[in-house]
Design a protein around this motif. Structure first.
Motif, PDB file in Angstrom:
ATOM      1  N   PHE A 219       0.865  -1.459  -0.259  1.00 60.30           N
ATOM      2  CA  PHE A 219      -0.165   0.015  -0.174  1.00 60.30           C
ATOM      3  C   PHE A 219       1.279   1.337  -0.207  1.00 60.30           C
ATOM      4  CE2 PHE A 219      -3.683  -2.982   1.333  1.00 60.30           C
ATOM      5  CZ  PHE A 219      -4.413  -2.594   0.072  1.00 60.30           C
ATOM      6  N   SER A 220       1.764   1.520   0.655  1.00 64.70           N
ATOM      7  CA  SER A 220       2.934   2.442   1.014  1.00 64.70           C
ATOM      8  C   SER A 220       3.171   2.663  -1.063  1.00 64.70           C
ATOM      9  CB  SER A 220       4.284   1.966   1.641  1.00 64.70           C
ATOM     10  OG  SER A 220       3.371   2.560   2.538  1.00 64.70           O
ATOM     11  N   GLY A 221       3.893   1.490  -1.449  1.00 60.19           N
ATOM     12  CA  GLY A 221       4.042   1.941  -3.389  1.00 60.19           C
ATOM     13  C   GLY A 221       2.975   2.199  -3.869  1.00 60.19           C
ATOM     14  N   PHE A 222       1.844   1.688  -3.359  1.00 60.56           N
ATOM     15  CA  PHE A 222       0.497   2.337  -4.336  1.00 60.56           C
ATOM     16  C   PHE A 222       0.073   3.423  -4.077  1.00 60.56           C
ATOM     17  CE2 PHE A 222      -4.648   1.920  -4.791  1.00 60.56           C
ATOM     18  CZ  PHE A 222      -4.491   2.283  -5.812  1.00 60.56           C
ATOM     19  N   TRP A 223       0.538   3.932  -2.510  1.00 61.22           N
ATOM     20  CA  TRP A 223       0.150   5.153  -2.598  1.00 61.22           C
ATOM     21  C   TRP A 223       1.250   6.599  -3.520  1.00 61.22           C
ATOM     22  CZ3 TRP A 223      -4.387   3.617  -1.039  1.00 61.22           C
ATOM     23  CH2 TRP A 223      -4.254   3.396  -0.082  1.00 61.22           C
ATOM     24  N   VAL A 224       2.580   5.809  -3.328  1.00 62.41           N
ATOM     25  CA  VAL A 224       3.408   6.438  -4.148  1.00 62.41           C
ATOM     26  C   VAL A 224       3.126   6.929  -5.397  1.00 62.41           C
ATOM     27  CG1 VAL A 224       6.198   6.122  -4.756  1.00 62.41           C
ATOM     28  CG2 VAL A 224       5.177   6.407  -2.515  1.00 62.41           C
ATOM     29  N   TYR A 225       2.530   5.676  -6.382  1.00 61.15           N
ATOM     30  CA  TYR A 225       2.231   5.754  -7.389  1.00 61.15           C
ATOM     31  C   TYR A 225       1.320   6.772  -7.883  1.00 61.15           C
ATOM     32  CZ  TYR A 225      -0.032   3.841 -11.724  1.00 61.15           C
ATOM     33  OH  TYR A 225      -0.306   2.996 -12.952  1.00 61.15           O
ATOM     34  N   LEU A 226       0.026   6.466  -7.232  1.00 61.18           N
ATOM     35  CA  LEU A 226      -0.871   7.765  -6.708  1.00 61.18           C
ATOM     36  C   LEU A 226      -0.654   9.005  -6.972  1.00 61.18           C
ATOM     37  CD1 LEU A 226      -3.913   6.166  -5.188  1.00 61.18           C
ATOM     38  CD2 LEU A 226      -3.522   6.086  -7.246  1.00 61.18           C
ATOM     39  N   CYS A 227       0.401   9.179  -5.838  1.00 54.85           N
ATOM     40  CA  CYS A 227       0.181  10.705  -5.678  1.00 54.85           C
ATOM     41  C   CYS A 227       1.921  10.989  -7.522  1.00 54.85           C
ATOM     42  CB  CYS A 227       1.579  10.863  -4.412  1.00 54.85           C
ATOM     43  SG  CYS A 227       0.337  10.589  -3.014  1.00 54.85           S
ATOM     44  N   THR A 228       2.215  10.058  -7.932  1.00 50.81           N
ATOM     45  CA  THR A 228       3.641  10.431  -9.017  1.00 50.81           C
ATOM     46  C   THR A 228       2.692  10.533  -9.723  1.00 50.81           C
ATOM     47  OG1 THR A 228       5.106   8.539  -7.753  1.00 50.81           O
ATOM     48  CG2 THR A 228       4.860   9.232 -10.099  1.00 50.81           C
ATOM     49  N   ILE A 229       1.801   9.268 -10.436  1.00 46.14           N
ATOM     50  CA  ILE A 229       1.224   9.801 -11.574  1.00 46.14           C
ATOM     51  C   ILE A 229       0.274  11.220 -11.039  1.00 46.14           C
ATOM     52  CG2 ILE A 229      -0.935   8.762 -12.686  1.00 46.14           C
ATOM     53  CD1 ILE A 229       1.766   7.437 -13.059  1.00 46.14           C
ATOM     54  N   PHE A 230      -1.089  11.071 -10.284  1.00 49.39           N
ATOM     55  CA  PHE A 230      -1.323  12.581  -9.800  1.00 49.39           C
ATOM     56  C   PHE A 230      -0.795  14.541 -10.086  1.00 49.39           C
ATOM     57  CE2 PHE A 230      -5.224   9.213  -7.948  1.00 49.39           C
ATOM     58  CZ  PHE A 230      -5.393   9.333  -9.085  1.00 49.39           C
ATOM     59  N   PHE A 231      -0.273  14.035  -9.824  1.00 49.94           N
ATOM     60  CA  PHE A 231       1.123  14.946  -9.528  1.00 49.94           C
ATOM     61  C   PHE A 231       2.223  15.314 -10.717  1.00 49.94           C
ATOM     62  CE2 PHE A 231       1.515  14.889  -5.044  1.00 49.94           C
ATOM     63  CZ  PHE A 231       0.922  16.789  -4.820  1.00 49.94           C
ATOM     64  N   THR A 232       2.199  14.344 -11.197  1.00 49.68           N
ATOM     65  CA  THR A 232       2.493  14.036 -13.356  1.00 49.68           C
ATOM     66  C   THR A 232       1.615  14.324 -13.946  1.00 49.68           C
ATOM     67  OG1 THR A 232       4.740  12.983 -12.485  1.00 49.68           O
ATOM     68  CG2 THR A 232       3.552  12.518 -14.868  1.00 49.68           C
ATOM     69  N   ILE A 233       0.727  13.909 -13.669  1.00 46.64           N
ATOM     70  CA  ILE A 233      -0.770  14.886 -14.564  1.00 46.64           C
ATOM     71  C   ILE A 233      -1.061  16.036 -14.111  1.00 46.64           C
ATOM     72  CG2 ILE A 233      -3.338  14.506 -15.220  1.00 46.64           C
ATOM     73  CD1 ILE A 233      -2.768  11.905 -15.405  1.00 46.64           C
ATOM     74  N   TYR A 234      -0.787  16.739 -13.287  1.00 43.94           N
ATOM     75  CA  TYR A 234      -0.901  18.357 -12.575  1.00 43.94           C
ATOM     76  C   TYR A 234      -0.368  18.767 -13.380  1.00 43.94           C
ATOM     77  CZ  TYR A 234      -1.785  22.309  -9.892  1.00 43.94           C
ATOM     78  OH  TYR A 234      -1.736  23.692 -10.459  1.00 43.94           O
ATOM     79  N   PHE A 235       1.948  18.439 -13.172  1.00 48.35           N
ATOM     80  CA  PHE A 235       2.229  19.833 -13.393  1.00 48.35           C
ATOM     81  C   PHE A 235       2.458  19.737 -14.645  1.00 48.35           C
ATOM     82  CE2 PHE A 235       3.282  19.407  -8.715  1.00 48.35           C
ATOM     83  CZ  PHE A 235       3.104  20.968  -8.602  1.00 48.35           C
ATOM     84  N   ASN A 236       2.538  18.860 -15.546  1.00 45.40           N
ATOM     85  CA  ASN A 236       2.639  18.120 -17.054  1.00 45.40           C
ATOM     86  C   ASN A 236       1.640  19.195 -17.741  1.00 45.40           C
ATOM     87  OD1 ASN A 236       4.773  17.634 -17.231  1.00 45.40           O
ATOM     88  ND2 ASN A 236       4.380  15.008 -16.634  1.00 45.40           N
ATOM     89  N   ASN A 237       0.565  19.773 -17.416  1.00 40.91           N
ATOM     90  CA  ASN A 237      -0.781  20.284 -17.945  1.00 40.91           C
ATOM     91  C   ASN A 237      -0.748  21.823 -17.115  1.00 40.91           C
ATOM     92  OD1 ASN A 237      -1.684  18.032 -19.189  1.00 40.91           O
ATOM     93  ND2 ASN A 237      -2.638  18.050 -17.233  1.00 40.91           N
TER      94      ASN A 237
END
Length: 132
Positions: free
Chosen positions: A114-132
């Motif tokens: 679950f730690s890995g899953f939370w990191v994955y979620l944060c990484t993808i969501f922040f990546t999408i946010y900062f790339n738009n």
């Protein structure tokens, strides 16, 4: 990034459905008995609404990946999801006690997954946010 949102959405919906087994797995019938009626009912009610919210987050990612990535409103929602899951990641390490998992094989595996899953979620969501 859409593929990641489909993966995240599916996993969030599965996570939400896992909440169905919580009362039995955590033996709430006995464990929550010493609590007052209001506290027992808040525990079950809040678990239901957490599961519902997680399910709806997943459904949003699966059904609206393109809109989340390409629209201004979607970008704001993505930022909200990034913040939400970042706070959840923080809780994983700084609110839940290590006593709950440290030295216990199954619990440690779940903690790592679950730690890995939370990191994955944060990484993808922040990546999408900062790339738009």
């Amino acid at each position: 990034m859409e593929v990641h949102l489909y993966i995240i959405g599916t996993l969030l919906m599965v996570l939400a459905l896992i909440h169905i087994i919580f009362p039995k797995y955590f033996n709430w019938k006995i464990e929550l008995q010493p609590l007052s009626l209001i506290n027992r009912q808040m525990m079950t009610t809040h678990t239901f609404f957490i599961a519902l919210t997680v399910f709806l987050m997943g459904l949003l990612c699966v059904t609206s990946a393109t809109q989340l990535i390409e629209t201004s409103l979607g970008n704001k929602i993505i930022l909200g999801l990034a913040i939400f899951w970042s706070i959840r990641l923080f809780f994983q390490f700084f609110v839940y006690s290590k006593i709950l998992w440290k030295g216990k094989k199954f619990e440690t595996i779940i903690h790592i997954i679950f730690s890995g899953f939370w990191v994955y979620l944060c990484t993808i969501f922040f990546t999408i946010y900062f790339n738009n």
